[in-house]
Design an enzyme around this catalytic site. Sequence first.
Site, PDB file in Angstrom:
ATOM      1  NE  ARG A 169      -4.005   0.851   2.254  1.00  0.00           N
ATOM      2  CZ  ARG A 169      -4.763   1.264   3.480  1.00  0.00           C
ATOM      3  NH1 ARG A 169      -4.805   0.624   4.432  1.00  0.00           N
ATOM      4  NH2 ARG A 169      -5.430   2.337   2.829  1.00  0.00           N
ATOM      5  CG  HIS A 206      -9.942   5.656  10.794  1.00  0.00           C
ATOM      6  ND1 HIS A 206     -11.046   5.390   9.848  1.00  0.00           N
ATOM      7  CD2 HIS A 206     -10.743   5.351  11.960  1.00  0.00           C
ATOM      8  CE1 HIS A 206     -12.256   4.605  10.614  1.00  0.00           C
ATOM      9  NE2 HIS A 206     -12.123   5.510  11.863  1.00  0.00           N
TER      10      HIS A 206
HETATM   11  P1  NAD Z   1     -15.275   3.540   1.642  1.00  0.00           P
HETATM   12  O1  NAD Z   1     -13.926   2.736   0.257  1.00  0.00           O
HETATM   13  O2  NAD Z   1     -15.761   2.907   2.830  1.00  0.00           O
HETATM   14  O3  NAD Z   1     -16.084   4.742   0.306  1.00  0.00           O
HETATM   15  C1  NAD Z   1     -15.524   5.688   0.091  1.00  0.00           C
HETATM   16  C2  NAD Z   1     -16.474   6.678  -0.854  1.00  0.00           C
HETATM   17  O4  NAD Z   1     -16.219   7.673  -1.382  1.00  0.00           O
HETATM   18  C3  NAD Z   1     -18.357   6.146  -1.400  1.00  0.00           C
HETATM   19  O5  NAD Z   1     -19.465   6.242  -1.011  1.00  0.00           O
HETATM   20  C4  NAD Z   1     -17.902   6.666  -2.587  1.00  0.00           C
HETATM   21  O6  NAD Z   1     -19.491   6.677  -3.703  1.00  0.00           O
HETATM   22  C5  NAD Z   1     -17.443   7.964  -3.006  1.00  0.00           C
HETATM   23  N1  NAD Z   1     -16.356   7.954  -3.904  1.00  0.00           N
HETATM   24  C6  NAD Z   1     -15.160   7.302  -4.989  1.00  0.00           C
HETATM   25  N2  NAD Z   1     -14.720   8.767  -5.537  1.00  0.00           N
HETATM   26  C7  NAD Z   1     -15.341   9.568  -5.318  1.00  0.00           C
HETATM   27  C8  NAD Z   1     -14.928  11.456  -5.049  1.00  0.00           C
HETATM   28  N3  NAD Z   1     -13.859  11.371  -6.600  1.00  0.00           N
HETATM   29  N4  NAD Z   1     -15.464  12.090  -4.737  1.00  0.00           N
HETATM   30  C9  NAD Z   1     -15.731  11.548  -3.461  1.00  0.00           C
HETATM   31  N5  NAD Z   1     -16.707  11.089  -2.727  1.00  0.00           N
HETATM   32  C10 NAD Z   1     -16.014   9.379  -4.109  1.00  0.00           C
HETATM   33  O7  NAD Z   1     -14.224   5.006   1.951  1.00  0.00           O
HETATM   34  P2  NAD Z   1     -14.212   5.775   3.924  1.00  0.00           P
HETATM   35  O8  NAD Z   1     -16.208   5.510   4.342  1.00  0.00           O
HETATM   36  O9  NAD Z   1     -12.833   6.388   4.353  1.00  0.00           O
HETATM   37  O10 NAD Z   1     -14.402   3.796   5.524  1.00  0.00           O
HETATM   38  C11 NAD Z   1     -13.489   3.062   4.745  1.00  0.00           C
HETATM   39  C12 NAD Z   1     -11.826   3.329   5.577  1.00  0.00           C
HETATM   40  O11 NAD Z   1     -10.675   2.736   4.659  1.00  0.00           O
HETATM   41  C13 NAD Z   1     -11.808   4.313   6.235  1.00  0.00           C
HETATM   42  O12 NAD Z   1     -11.064   3.408   7.675  1.00  0.00           O
HETATM   43  C14 NAD Z   1      -9.961   4.741   5.804  1.00  0.00           C
HETATM   44  O13 NAD Z   1      -9.599   4.708   6.866  1.00  0.00           O
HETATM   45  C15 NAD Z   1      -9.812   3.449   4.562  1.00  0.00           C
HETATM   46  N6  NAD Z   1      -8.831   3.851   3.674  1.00  0.00           N
HETATM   47  C16 NAD Z   1      -8.515   5.290   3.941  1.00  0.00           C
HETATM   48  C17 NAD Z   1      -7.341   5.124   2.466  1.00  0.00           C
HETATM   49  C18 NAD Z   1      -6.984   6.607   2.252  1.00  0.00           C
HETATM   50  O14 NAD Z   1      -6.227   6.780   3.293  1.00  0.00           O
HETATM   51  N7  NAD Z   1      -7.261   7.295   1.080  1.00  0.00           N
HETATM   52  C19 NAD Z   1      -7.731   4.357   0.992  1.00  0.00           C
HETATM   53  C20 NAD Z   1      -9.103   3.581   1.203  1.00  0.00           C
HETATM   54  C21 NAD Z   1      -9.069   3.211   2.382  1.00  0.00           C
END
Ligand code: NAD
Length: 266
Positions: free
Chosen positions: A79, A131
């Site tokens: 990752r 987180h």
């Molecule tokens: P999630 O994956 O459950 O949901 C992502 C949401 O983002 C969805 O509802 C989707 O429709 C929306 N989305 C997709 N593209 C988008 C865009 N361009 N603009 C706005 N919205 C968009 O993610 P979550 O709710 O953050 O929860 C899951 C867990 O995943 C969290 O605890 C987080 O820590 C972790 N996570 C973090 C990362 C990161 O740090 N970048 C990446 C993946 C997961």
Amino acid sequence: MLAELSPALIAEVKLAAQLLASKQRICILTGAGISAESGIPTFRDKQTGLWENYGVEDLATPEAFTRDPKLVWSWYQWRRQMVADKAPNPAHHALAQWQYHAQTSDQQVTLITQNVDDLHEQAGSAVTHLHGHLWRNRCGQCEIPYQDQSRASYDNQGTMSFDKTLLNCPHCDGYIRPDIVWFGEALPVQAWQTAEEAAANCEVFISIGTSSLVYPAAGLAQLAKQNCAQVIEVNPDPTPNTIVDITLAEKAGVILPLLIEEITTL
Ligand code: NAD
Ligand code: ZN
């Protein structure tokens, strides 16, 4: 750029901007969706989802790390490799610009994230991580932070790679783990307190790029609502969330620069 959106969405953006410009205390919660346009997959993305080949119970729980530390550590190193060259997108930049602007106005813009990447910081925001941090490590046994953070090295083409060998703590010999809140673990006390206070005291709560499924973070919007805040959601695929007052159903990288431009010029 507003002209590229549908008239209905333009009306919603203007409504949201007017509301936000008229209030002092704003709380923003971001999730994986805000980093999607930077090329970091969300957890629930069907094509590129990070969980494609494994269940969450195999990779992001304390039990998984106890059972197979090598698998979990390797997955996080992978990752890190994937996130290392990613940069903030217009949504991260717009929020940082708003926070900067708020310093000279009477607004208080508190940014809370569920993300473990550091794209908000790279854009210049002050942010509270609920987180944890992908780039930090600590001992899985005695909890002491581990200094050699990511174990990255570069080959002569400049390509970064991340060592997947397990590391041991110099204090207790326990295995080193990423400083991330796994499923079933408690959130960091200070970060959660900041988030709860900001949500309970805000006049507008904005939820950006989160599926609102992961608790307790998902409860922050409800807490804000109970305390009479208005709730705005930015998500191209809006959640079936009945407490939302204004839905901006577009990508964060499209909506936020427009919204923040409207707010800061009103
Ligand atoms: P999630 O994956 O459950 O949901 C992502 C949401 O983002 C969805 O509802 C989707 O429709 C929306 N989305 C997709 N593209 C988008 C865009 N361009 N603009 C706005 N919205 C968009 O993610 P979550 O709710 O953050 O929860 C899951 C867990 O995943 C969290 O605890 C987080 O820590 C972790 N996570 C973090 C990362 C990161 O740090 N970048 C990446 C993946 C997961
Ligand atoms: Zn230790």
